[in-house]
Design a protein around this motif. Structure first.
Motif, short mmCIF file in Angstrom:
data_model
loop_
_atom_site.label_atom_id
_atom_site.label_comp_id
_atom_site.label_asym_id
_atom_site.label_seq_id
_atom_site.Cartn_x
_atom_site.Cartn_y
_atom_site.Cartn_z
N ALA A 1 45.57 24.69 36.61
CA ALA A 1 44.22 25.25 36.48
C ALA A 1 43.47 25.16 37.81
CB ALA A 1 43.45 24.52 35.38
N GLU A 2 43.59 24.01 38.49
CA GLU A 2 42.89 23.86 39.76
C GLU A 2 43.41 24.85 40.80
OE1 GLU A 2 42.24 21.02 43.59
OE2 GLU A 2 43.94 20.75 42.27
N LYS A 3 44.73 25.02 40.86
CA LYS A 3 45.29 25.97 41.83
C LYS A 3 44.80 27.38 41.56
CE LYS A 3 49.53 23.28 42.49
NZ LYS A 3 50.98 23.23 42.26
N TRP A 4 44.75 27.74 40.31
CA TRP A 4 44.29 29.08 39.94
C TRP A 4 42.82 29.26 40.32
CZ3 TRP A 4 45.53 31.46 34.45
CH2 TRP A 4 45.41 32.84 34.53
N LEU A 5 42.00 28.25 40.03
CA LEU A 5 40.58 28.35 40.36
C LEU A 5 40.35 28.38 41.86
CD1 LEU A 5 38.92 25.97 37.74
CD2 LEU A 5 38.82 28.46 37.82
N GLN A 6 41.14 27.63 42.63
CA GLN A 6 41.01 27.68 44.08
C GLN A 6 41.29 29.08 44.60
OE1 GLN A 6 39.75 25.56 46.03
NE2 GLN A 6 40.13 23.46 45.35
N PHE A 7 42.28 29.74 44.02
CA PHE A 7 42.60 31.11 44.43
C PHE A 7 41.46 32.05 44.05
CE2 PHE A 7 44.45 35.30 43.52
CZ PHE A 7 45.03 35.58 44.74
N ILE A 8 40.92 31.90 42.84
CA ILE A 8 39.81 32.74 42.40
C ILE A 8 38.60 32.53 43.30
CG2 ILE A 8 38.18 33.17 40.52
CD1 ILE A 8 40.46 32.40 38.58
N LYS A 9 38.33 31.27 43.64
CA LYS A 9 37.20 30.96 44.52
C LYS A 9 37.37 31.65 45.87
CE LYS A 9 34.96 27.15 46.99
NZ LYS A 9 34.95 25.70 47.24
N GLN A 10 38.57 31.57 46.42
CA GLN A 10 38.82 32.17 47.73
C GLN A 10 38.57 33.68 47.70
OE1 GLN A 10 41.73 34.12 48.81
NE2 GLN A 10 41.24 34.04 50.98
N GLN A 11 38.90 34.32 46.57
CA GLN A 11 38.67 35.76 46.46
C GLN A 11 37.18 36.08 46.28
OE1 GLN A 11 41.34 37.84 46.89
NE2 GLN A 11 42.38 35.90 47.28
N ARG A 12 36.52 35.32 45.44
CA ARG A 12 35.14 35.64 45.09
C ARG A 12 34.15 35.25 46.17
NH1 ARG A 12 34.37 36.86 39.49
NH2 ARG A 12 32.15 36.37 39.76
N GLN A 13 34.46 34.22 46.95
CA GLN A 13 33.54 33.79 48.00
C GLN A 13 33.31 34.89 49.02
OE1 GLN A 13 35.06 29.99 49.49
NE2 GLN A 13 33.13 29.04 48.89
N LYS A 14 34.28 35.75 49.21
CA LYS A 14 34.14 36.79 50.23
C LYS A 14 33.09 37.82 49.85
CE LYS A 14 38.81 36.25 52.01
NZ LYS A 14 40.11 36.87 52.31
N ARG A 15 32.80 37.92 48.56
CA ARG A 15 31.72 38.82 48.14
C ARG A 15 30.57 38.02 47.54
NH1 ARG A 15 35.91 39.66 44.29
NH2 ARG A 15 35.26 39.37 42.13
N GLN A 16 30.51 36.74 47.89
CA GLN A 16 29.41 35.85 47.51
C GLN A 16 29.20 35.85 46.00
OE1 GLN A 16 26.16 37.29 49.94
NE2 GLN A 16 26.78 36.05 51.67
N ALA A 17 30.30 35.71 45.27
CA ALA A 17 30.26 35.72 43.80
C ALA A 17 30.76 34.41 43.23
CB ALA A 17 31.08 36.89 43.25
N TRP A 18 30.42 33.32 43.91
CA TRP A 18 30.82 31.98 43.47
C TRP A 18 29.56 31.15 43.30
CZ3 TRP A 18 35.14 30.24 41.47
CH2 TRP A 18 35.37 28.86 41.41
N SER A 19 29.40 30.49 42.16
CA SER A 19 28.16 29.80 41.85
C SER A 19 28.34 28.29 41.90
CB SER A 19 27.69 30.21 40.44
OG SER A 19 28.60 29.73 39.46
#
Length: 739
Positions: free
Chosen positions: A287-305
């Motif tokens: 779960a952590e690995k998956w979330l780290q990947f999602i974070k890396q993708q979403r941070q580029k469009r400032q969509a991480w809270s």
């Protein structure tokens, strides 16, 4: 009269009735709290105070003794910064062997203590709070097996000690905890979290707690103040509670402890929701690995809270404990398998299962007695990704151990996307449950992990490709086909780098096993859109080809590509974990605990930046102070890339930042090169990697953890391919590492 007028001013006409009831209740249990209300009133409307006379500790103890109570040892609260002497104390009050009350006293005249150190100190009563320990059922909950009946009661258990937190606590107020201990097979501690608000002289029992260990304040969530972490881990199953300090609508103590929860996703994203789903099943590391990947993708469009970050960090804490236990050396094969399965290492667990007949027999007993924690993990893992053969293998083994091989095969055939190869592979494993080891060791499946370069193809020659499923290789409408040239893959034991040394006579099944495609044949095709955003398409590998030492895959996607890039990145979901070091300003390097030689870095950084100056005349390096003033706001990241225990300094410098340094318009630079450049310095100022000079055709895509107990690697794009590069102590540079 003054009292009523003051209360009216404080509450206002509209809130007199409701607020008056609340105020009466508060003042009944804490009469001295009225003093804090004067902070909100003008001088002419101050409320009258009837304070109790100051007493010595001996007098306080004597008064309590008449009530059948005992005064404990006072602990300091507020301290005078001028002389480090306490100005107030908290006093535990006991009845028999348990604390039943906490009192706060202000030292009546601290100067008397300084001038006459042998004289008795006088204490002025401020406030108090009654103490009741948590209920027994709450205390022993972490120790109770869900399969057994709970015989504990609802009687409160005694608390026997008041302790101050030794670790760094939040700056709001002063924090203590009440402590007691209960024996039920093993010792378990419990108590209450206590908070004192000196601004309002208010004492709160904030939260009951129970844990085999003491509660701790630590920086568990990125940013902000420390969080309260209560570790309820029993045996191998990680279980943590994390509380953040949040504002509360209560005048006397305007804060509360709010638990971090993963029950509801912080983001409306299907992949994010699935990651939380597998975390709730106990698969913390995947779960952590998956979330780290999602974070890396979403941070580029400032969509991480911040809420998403809190959930990620909550899961990370559990994953760290899960990984630590899985990495231990276990004397018992069943304990080893349980530890690695809890950590989601399905393939590794199969290797232990097959290592010997003794291992198989002991692990079979573990499966027979599983109360659902392994079965639940299997169910959720397959719900999220039904293709994973090694997960299906454990689901079938559980079914076979608890019921029969026939039921296991029937269950397996009902699972979506199960191939004949899956069934044949798992049938051999099931035979071992019955003592049939004639097939010896079954070739263990492992996760598919590879990196390569993908190109779209419009024509396919089936004669040049090896297939495991004999379906026609032909391009149809609404499909996109990719040819992927591998630069590295993991064979289940170690990483292999191109050029590959493979036997040309291998069959498709052997390639599938070697590359882990039996477990998951899905591959991600990554393209970069304008602005740095990523587009990811999912494709499925259909065929393999070996030409000399070059290994290629053929994959098909049902998605129509948004862009038609000539060169795209190809990798599987399990290939790596993207690392995101915290970003700070260059000027903040001087504040790091580890020494970083910015005086050595600055001149070299200036020289590298000159290589991107389109003017023929280069600007000489100014003095260090001026350079730091001009470059101090450049962002940097700190991470250990060479494995020496000290952090390297990573700088990703944008065209805008380069233009600002050289004092010219950005369009002048874009005529030459409009991309960001990466440069990496050692802690002592040596350049380890730079895209400003001869390596300008290289571009670092990201920092990757390859989960092989080695330092992180750089994923680097060249004009032709993508490569994984790791620091070579022998060559003193980042090289494509060799297994």
């Amino acid at each position: 009269m003054a009292f009523l007028l003051g209360i009216t001013l404080l509450l206002g006409a509209s809130g007199v009735v409701v607020s008056g009831i609340w105020l009466s209740y508060s003042l009944f249990f804490n009469p001295s709290a009225i003093a804090s209300l004067n902070d909100f009133l003008p001088q002419w409307a101050q409320l009258p105070l009837n304070q109790e006379p100051a007493q010595t500790l001996t007098q306080i103890a004597a008064e309590l003794s008449t009530q059948g109570k005992i005064a404990g040892k006072p602990l300091p609260l507020e301290v005078n910064p001028a002389n480090s002497q306490p100005t107030s104390v908290i006093l535990p009050v006991r009845s028999q062997n348990q604390i039943v009350e906490l009192r706060v006293y202000r030292i009546a005249d601290a100067r008397n203590l300084l001038n006459r150190p042998k004289g008795e100190i006088h204490y002025q009563f401020i406030t108090q709070a009654d103490v009741t320990g948590p209920e027994e059922s709450f205390v022993v909950a972490p120790l109770i097996n869900p399969e057994t009946a709970d015989t504990s009661s609802n009687r409160p258990l005694p608390v026997t000690e008041l302790r101050r937190f030794e670790s760094t606590t939040p700056t709001q107020g002063i924090w203590f905890y009440l402590w007691g201990e209960r024996q039920r097979g093993q010792a378990i501690a419990y108590g209450q979290i206590v908070h004192y608000n000196p601004d309002r002289s208010y004492l709160s029992l904030m939260l009951p707690w129970t844990s085999p260990t003491q509660p701790q304040w630590q920086q568990a969530i990125a940013g902000g103040s420390p969080e309260l972490v209560i570790d309820q881990t029993i045996d191998l199953e990680p279980r943590l509670q994390v509380y953040q300090v949040k504002p509360a609508n209560f005048i006397f103590d305007p804060l509360q402890l709010e638990p971090v929860s993963i029950a509801e996703p912080a983001l409306d994203d299907r992949n994010y929701q699935n990651a939380l789903l597998i975390a709730r099943s106990g698969l913390w590391t995947p779960a952590e690995k998956w979330l780290q990947f999602i974070k890396q993708q979403r941070q580029k469009r400032q969509a991480w809270s911040s809420a998403a970050q809190a959930q990620l960090d909550f899961i990370r804490l559990h994953a760290e404990k899960s990984q630590k236990r899985a990495n231990q050396t276990w004397a018992s094969p069943s304990q080893q398998v349980l530890a690695v399965l809890i950590d989601g290492r399905w393939g590794e667990a199969l290797k232990v299962f097959q290592a010997s007949p003794t291992n198989t027999q002991e692990i079979t007993t573990l499966l027979e007695t599983d109360n659902g924690r392994l079965g639940n993990r299997v169910e959720v893992a397959l719900r999220v990704n039904p293709k994973r053969t090694e997960v299906k293998a454990w689901g079938a083994l559980l079914k076979g151990a608890q019921e029969s091989r026939r039921n296991a095969i029937a269950w397996l055939k009902q699972q979506p996307q199960t191939t004949s190869a899956d069934i044949a592979y798992i049938q051999k494993l099931l035979k071992r449950l019955e003592g049939d080891f004639s097939s010896n060791k079954v070739a263990t499946s492992h996760s598919s992990r590879f990196v390569g370069t993908a190109q779209q193809v419009t024509q396919i020659n089936p004669q040049q490709w090896l297939q495991i499923e004999q379906t026609p290789l032909q391009i149809a409408d609404q499909q996109t086909w990719y040819q992927i040239q591998l630069s590295a893959y993991h064979d289940g034991n170690t990483w292999q780098q191109a050029p590959f040394k493979l036997t040309p006579q291998q069959t498709a099944a052997q390639y599938w096993q070697q590359l882990g495609l039996n477990s998951d044949a899905e591959v991600q095709i990554v393209s970069w859109l304008p602005g740095g955003y990523q587009q990811i398409e999912l494709a499925v590998v259909k065929a393999v080809q070996l030409q000399g030492s070059t290994l290629k895959l053929l994959a098909v996607s049902d998605a129509f590509p948004i862009v038609s890039a000539s060169r795209q990145l190809a990798l599987t979901k399990a290939t790596l974990q993207w690392l995101q070091p915290q970003t700070i300003a260059f000027s903040e390097l001087t504040q790091q605990s580890q020494p970083i030689e910015i005086v050595q870095i600055l001149p070299q950084l200036w020289q590298e930046l000159q290589k991107r100056n389109p003017n023929s005349q280069k600007t000489p390096a100014p003095n260090v102070e001026k350079m730091l003033k001009q470059l101090g706001e450049l962002p940097v990241q700190l991470i250990d890339l060479d494995g020496d225990g000290t952090a390297e300094v990573i700088m990703i410098i944008s065209p805008q930042e380069i233009a600002a340094v050289h004092n010219f318009e950005i369009n002048v630079l874009q005529q030459n090169d409009s991309r960001s450049h990466t440069i990496i310095f050692s802690h002592n100022g040596r350049i380890l990697y730079s895209e400003f000079g001869s390596a300008a055709e290289h571009r670092a895509i990201g920092i990757a953890d390859l989960e092989d107990d080695q330092p992180p690697a750089l994923l680097v794009a060249t004009n032709k391919t993508y490569q994984l590069k790791r620091w070579s102590s022998q060559h003193q540079r980042f090289d494509s590492f060799q297994p």
